[in-house]
Scaffold this active site. Structure first.
Site, mmCIF file in Angstrom:
data_model
loop_
_atom_site.group_PDB
_atom_site.id
_atom_site.type_symbol
_atom_site.label_atom_id
_atom_site.label_comp_id
_atom_site.label_asym_id
_atom_site.label_seq_id
_atom_site.Cartn_x
_atom_site.Cartn_y
_atom_site.Cartn_z
ATOM 1 N N GLU A 430 0.847 -1.173 0.000
ATOM 2 C CA GLU A 430 0.000 0.000 0.000
ATOM 3 C C GLU A 430 0.893 1.237 0.000
ATOM 4 O O GLU A 430 1.827 1.338 0.782
ATOM 5 C CB GLU A 430 -0.875 -0.026 1.262
ATOM 6 N N ASP A 503 0.656 -0.830 6.565
ATOM 7 C CA ASP A 503 1.041 -0.255 7.855
ATOM 8 C C ASP A 503 0.207 -0.815 8.990
ATOM 9 O O ASP A 503 -0.898 -1.295 8.778
ATOM 10 C CB ASP A 503 0.870 1.267 7.818
ATOM 11 N N ASP A 505 -1.558 0.640 11.032
ATOM 12 C CA ASP A 505 -2.479 1.683 11.502
ATOM 13 C C ASP A 505 -3.871 1.476 10.907
ATOM 14 O O ASP A 505 -4.139 0.452 10.297
ATOM 15 C CB ASP A 505 -1.920 3.070 11.154
ATOM 16 N N ASP A 507 -5.463 2.909 8.391
ATOM 17 C CA ASP A 507 -5.517 2.766 6.938
ATOM 18 C C ASP A 507 -5.017 1.397 6.513
ATOM 19 O O ASP A 507 -5.562 0.773 5.616
ATOM 20 C CB ASP A 507 -4.666 3.844 6.256
#
Ligand code: TSJ
Length: 643
Positions: A430, A503, A505, A507
């Site tokens: 990503e 990641d 996180d 997202d």
């Protein structure tokens, strides 16, 4: 006579040795008995015990089971059944209770059992749990007395004795998993809760409660479903819009076997078929599912023609009639044959016949009596059929325009040199800068990089024609090379490791959820074969002078920090949190996340994908209220969404 005695003594010795060997074998190769010594095996211990109590319920003597996680990860399971028999057995001279816990009964899931409760389905694993517990104690309430016994690692530590009086009957077992046998002995309440809920759905009228008594994580749930698998279907459809109000329920039996089916169509495009044999989930399907599918397609076509909803030359395929279908199939039989790679596929062909005949008779009758439902369902299947035809045409046209079969690879793919799929890996990355680092850091001999960024398509609302036309998914479909949906062909897959690198996180979790949902719905064999992984990037970088280390969790960060300070407790150590993959340079990314010698990959299981699919349905579905609710409930976990 002497000879006979001699023989008896020998046999007794022999059986004693066998008992020792039996439980010793469990400790030598625990994986053979509980699948693994990871978290899944740890939870399996509880299921083995609960199965025994469920057998008592099936025999008609118990209607309440309680499962508790006590402080220190001690598990307590109790029921209000008759209590395990305590009388002395003639063959062994021991209380039946002792034998249940110390004799390895052939097989469990891996063969037919010796100890069989009348009408019971499992009931063989108590000794396995005993062997793998550093301590286990049992209280049997029976005949007005409480009988108590204790064990450690399969060996008796306290003889059976009466410790008090009681006015009830039932069995109470407490055990602690042996830390020598398991990677980790911490129980996950939600895992147990979800499993017990499933068992409550499968056993109508049985009350199962779960409780977490560990300080700081107290919880309690009570599950009781009068409607059994009917309510299971309602539950699975809870965030969807049903096409008809009533859940359709059918059941039937033949000789010693029973079959139950509950189903309801919703307005989504997804099929949710969940099947069980003897309360054991069969995610790989098998004969009961085959019988169901064949009968469903046949009955709906016959009804459609008879009711003049279908023209003579029109017909519905299996996929058409199952679009938007939620169904639970539960069969019970005396000699289940579990087949397939994970022993999760039912092989008994008599179950195909039984389920087929139940659905044939009862569904036809239901549709005759409920023509409004019949019309809604056939119309929906016709729409699905037309959409499938449109999708096929769209695919053809995309194929012609972009050369899907030309072998030409998309721009977003940096391919590897190797051509043997078994040796090839593809990282789905990503974000632009992360992809840049991955391309720079990879070993291009066998590692390919596909970059993906921007907002992805909402798969929930899309049919196959849209998916092929989607600019995020299309390059990935071409890169993987195996097609999607009905046409998916794993033989053509170009990489046997598909690694999602996102990641840690919100997202990142979002992208992972989207991709897993997509794989689950359109390329499911990828997940079933274990080809899909999640990369595990580090969270922290620790620096002391020239020395640098990375940590993948808070615990590891603290441990490494202590280690780096061991020669000088006052040393200054810089701890930096990696904000994202994009922040790492190519070398760092290779060292920490991509080098097969050093990296950790987490294999995505079907359960992970199902969970993602559920989250996805809630997050992306049409219904706004459940989405709001989910976000509110999970906001605090959102940063650490761990599948
Ligand atoms: F796994 C286990 F053994 F530890 C265990 C067994 C754990 C728990 C929580 C419950 C049980 C269990 C066993 N509950 N109820 C029973 N029932 C019997 O073992 C039983 C009782 C009576 C008779 C009978 O014929 O009178 C027969 C059986 C097998």
């Amino acid at each position: 006579m002497a000879e006979l005695n001699e023989k008896v003594t020998q046999e007794y010795d022999a059986s004693k040795i066998q008992v020792l060997e039996g439980l010793e074998a469990v400790r030598m190769r625990p994986g053979m008995y509980i699948g693994s010594t990871s978290s899944s095996g740890l939870h399996h211990l509880v299921y083995e015990i609960v199965d025994n109590a469920i057998d008592e319920a099936l025999a008609g003597y118990c209607d309440h089971i309680e499962v508790t996680i006590e402080p220190g990860d001690i598990i307590k399971v109790s029921d209000n059944g008759r209590g395990i028999p305590v009388d002395i057995q003639e063959q062994t001279g021991k209380p039946a209770l002792e034998v249940v816990y110390t004799v390895l009964h052939a097989g469990g899931k891996f063969g037919a059992g010796g100890y069989k409760v009348s009408g019971g389905l499992h009931g063989v694993g108590a000794s396995v749990v005993n062997a793998l517990s550093d301590w286990l104690e049992v209280d049997v309430h029976k005949n007005g007395q409480i009988y108590h016994m204790a064990f450690s690692r399969g060996e008796k530590t306290e003889d059976m004795r009466v410790i008090g009086k009681t006015d009830r009957t039932g069995t109470v077992v407490r055990f602690h998993p042996d830390p020598e046998m398991f990677d980790d002995t911490v129980y996950d309440y939600e895992t147990l809760h979800v499993r017990m809920r499933e068992q409550a759905f499968l056993n109508a009228g049985l009350r199962i409660s779960t409780r977490d008594e560990r300080p700081g994580s107290e919880a309690f749930d009570e599950m009781y479903y009068e409607g059994g698998i009917r309510e299971f279907v309602t539950f699975i459809n809870r965030n969807k819009t049903p096409v008809h109000d009533q859940v359709i329920y059918m059941s039937g039996d033949r000789s010693d076997s029973t079959a139950e089916v509950a189903l309801q169509w919703n307005d989504s495009y997804n099929e949710a078929l969940v099947s069980f044999a003897n309360n054991i989930h069969t995610p790989e399907g098998g004969m009961h599912e085959t019988g169901f599918k064949t009968a469903l397609t046949r009955v709906l076509n016959a009804y459609g023609h008879k009711a003049k909803l279908l023209k003579d030359d029109e017909s519905l395929s299996g996929d058409d009639v199952r679009e938007g279908l939620t169904a639970v199939i539960s069969v019970k039989l005396t000699n289940p044959q579990f087949e397939g790679q994970t022993k999760a596929k039912l092989g008994n062909s008599e179950m195909r016949t039984l389920v087929d005949s139940v659905v044939s008779d009862k569904l036809e009758q239901f549709l005759e009596e409920n023509p409004v439902v019949g019309k809604a369902v056939v119309d929906k299947a016709m729409t699905a059929s037309r959409a499938r035809e449109a999708a096929r045409r769209a695919r053809e046209s995309v194929r012609r325009k972009t050369g899907l079969e030309s072998g030409q690879m998309p721009d977003k793919l940096q391919d590897c040199n190797e051509r043997d799929p078994a040796l090839c890996e593809i990282y789905i990355v990503e974000g632009d800068s992360a992809a840049g680092s991955a391309i720079g850091g990879r070993d291009s001999r066998f590692q390919a990089i596909l970059s993906m960024w921007g907002k992805m398509l909402n798969v929930e609302k899309a049919r196959a024609d849209k998916i092929y036309g989607n600019d995020k998914l299309y390059p990935m479909i071409v890169a993987l090379g195996a097609g999607i949906g009905d046409e998916f062909n794993i033989e053509k897959l170009r990489y046997h490791k598909i690694i999602i690198m996102a990641d840690a996180d919100v997202d990142g979790s979002h992208i992972r959820t989207l991709l897993l949902t997509f794989f689950f719905r359109y390329m499911r064999p990828l997940i079933e074969k274990g080809y899909v992984y999640s990369a595990v990037p580090p969270l922290y970088k620790l620096t002391r002078g020239k020395q640098q280390r990375v940590a993948y969790s808070d615990e590891e960060r603290d441990a490494i920090s202590a280690e780096m300070r061991s020669d000088n407790p006052n040393a200054k150590i810089d701890i930096n949190r990696f904000k994202g993959l994009g922040e790492m340079d190519p070398h760092e990314l290779w060292e920490t996340t991509m080098d097969p010698e050093k990296r950790t990959l987490r294999r995505i299981t079907l359960e992970d994908a199902v969970a993602a699919d559920q989250i996805f349905t809630v997050l992306m579905g049409e219904e706004v209220e459940p989405r709001k609710q989910w976000i509110e409930e999970n906001a605090k976990y959102a940063v650490n969404l761990d599948y």
